[in-house]
Design a protein around this motif. Sequence first.
Motif, PDB file in Angstrom:
ATOM      1  N   UNK A  42       0.337  -1.229  -0.287  1.00 28.46           N
ATOM      2  CA  UNK A  42      -0.373   0.413  -0.076  1.00 28.46           C
ATOM      3  C   UNK A  42       0.985   1.159   0.039  1.00 28.46           C
ATOM      4  N   UNK A  43       2.123   1.090   0.567  1.00 29.00           N
ATOM      5  CA  UNK A  43       3.045   2.399   1.056  1.00 29.00           C
ATOM      6  C   UNK A  43       3.419   2.863  -0.666  1.00 29.00           C
ATOM      7  N   UNK A  44       3.602   1.279  -0.911  1.00 30.83           N
ATOM      8  CA  UNK A  44       4.161   1.243  -2.458  1.00 30.83           C
ATOM      9  C   UNK A  44       3.206   2.652  -3.317  1.00 30.83           C
ATOM     10  N   UNK A  45       2.342   1.982  -3.513  1.00 29.25           N
ATOM     11  CA  UNK A  45       1.630   2.337  -4.687  1.00 29.25           C
ATOM     12  C   UNK A  45       1.306   3.424  -4.040  1.00 29.25           C
ATOM     13  N   UNK A  46       0.629   4.100  -2.890  1.00 24.95           N
ATOM     14  CA  UNK A  46       0.194   5.058  -2.316  1.00 24.95           C
ATOM     15  C   UNK A  46       1.586   6.529  -2.957  1.00 24.95           C
ATOM     16  N   UNK A  47       2.910   6.035  -3.108  1.00 26.40           N
ATOM     17  CA  UNK A  47       3.779   6.995  -2.983  1.00 26.40           C
ATOM     18  C   UNK A  47       3.706   7.237  -4.570  1.00 26.40           C
ATOM     19  N   UNK A  48       3.355   6.792  -5.628  1.00 28.31           N
ATOM     20  CA  UNK A  48       2.791   7.865  -6.558  1.00 28.31           C
ATOM     21  C   UNK A  48       4.503   7.969  -7.048  1.00 28.31           C
ATOM     22  N   UNK A  49       5.663   7.213  -6.284  1.00 24.42           N
ATOM     23  CA  UNK A  49       7.001   7.279  -7.403  1.00 24.42           C
ATOM     24  C   UNK A  49       7.579   6.882  -8.741  1.00 24.42           C
ATOM     25  N   UNK A  50       7.888   6.799  -9.490  1.00 25.47           N
ATOM     26  CA  UNK A  50       8.101   6.105 -10.116  1.00 25.47           C
ATOM     27  C   UNK A  50      10.141   5.832 -10.482  1.00 25.47           C
ATOM     28  N   UNK A  51      10.195   3.777 -10.736  1.00 27.98           N
ATOM     29  CA  UNK A  51      11.269   3.570 -10.843  1.00 27.98           C
ATOM     30  C   UNK A  51      12.154   2.708 -11.628  1.00 27.98           C
ATOM     31  N   UNK A  52      13.295   2.683 -11.471  1.00 28.22           N
ATOM     32  CA  UNK A  52      14.112   1.522 -12.398  1.00 28.22           C
ATOM     33  C   UNK A  52      14.572   0.688 -12.306  1.00 28.22           C
ATOM     34  N   UNK A  53      14.543   0.032 -10.664  1.00 27.81           N
ATOM     35  CA  UNK A  53      15.042  -1.093 -10.588  1.00 27.81           C
ATOM     36  C   UNK A  53      13.539  -1.469  -8.525  1.00 27.81           C
ATOM     37  N   UNK A  54      13.214  -2.490  -8.648  1.00 28.40           N
ATOM     38  CA  UNK A  54      11.625  -2.574  -7.874  1.00 28.40           C
ATOM     39  C   UNK A  54      12.441  -4.051  -7.480  1.00 28.40           C
ATOM     40  N   UNK A  55      12.730  -4.442  -5.896  1.00 23.78           N
ATOM     41  CA  UNK A  55      12.730  -5.100  -5.173  1.00 23.78           C
ATOM     42  C   UNK A  55      11.853  -5.727  -3.993  1.00 23.78           C
TER      43      UNK A  55
END
Length: 239
Positions: A42-55
């Motif tokens: 939920x925290x990642x979804x709500x962040x609205x940030x974009x990333x290159x690699x996601x662990x």
Amino acid sequence: MIRIAICDDDEQFRIKLEKLVNKYFRNKDLEMPYISDYPSGEALIDSEEEFDIILMDVEMGRISGLNTIRRIKPRNRYAIYIVISSFDEYLDEAMGVRVFRYMTKPLNEQRFFRNIRDALKALSMASRKICIETVDGNKYIEEADIIMFEVLDGRVTVHTTAGHIDARGKLQGYQEKVNPVRFFESARGYLINLQHVSADNDRYITFDNGCSHARLSRRRRRDFRMALSMYLNSIEVYE
């Protein structure tokens, strides 16, 4: 700069992953990545940030790691997803959402480093289609065909292997679109494709088309060397 997200409900494991990622980049003498950690999907979804690699962990609270990936993929279309789980029973489902790697706990450090190496290589080799806005409409150009973006008299010129394009919009907008492993801001007003670099002399960078060059600011020389090293290494040296 590479942007990495760590999503796991175990705080100590998030700390461990961040230390491992930093150790890898430090050992390879690469520019340190930007890392954000999240205790839940939920925290990642709500962040609205974009990333290159996601662990990503799999088993987390109300929303699983794999469902989190499904939710964030529309805004992270080019991200590399590495799933880490205590169990291998989710492997088939993970392949269904097209994760890049599936690792099981406890982590083997060398295997983890190999996966980070492979993720960087995949990023460096990926060529996105970039939308270039012009007065005549939009043009869609493969990243691999772009030599550099240059700001001249307040307007963006896109130098490509087939010529140049007078673009609309701001340089920052294009910088947010392109692959961060492949492109580098060498000086104010210059965003270059490392793939096409042929030489530099501490003041200027020349390219393999034989006619284009970009300024290299003094304060960016060290970062340029590190970015070029990351790009070249991600293609052929991380063995």
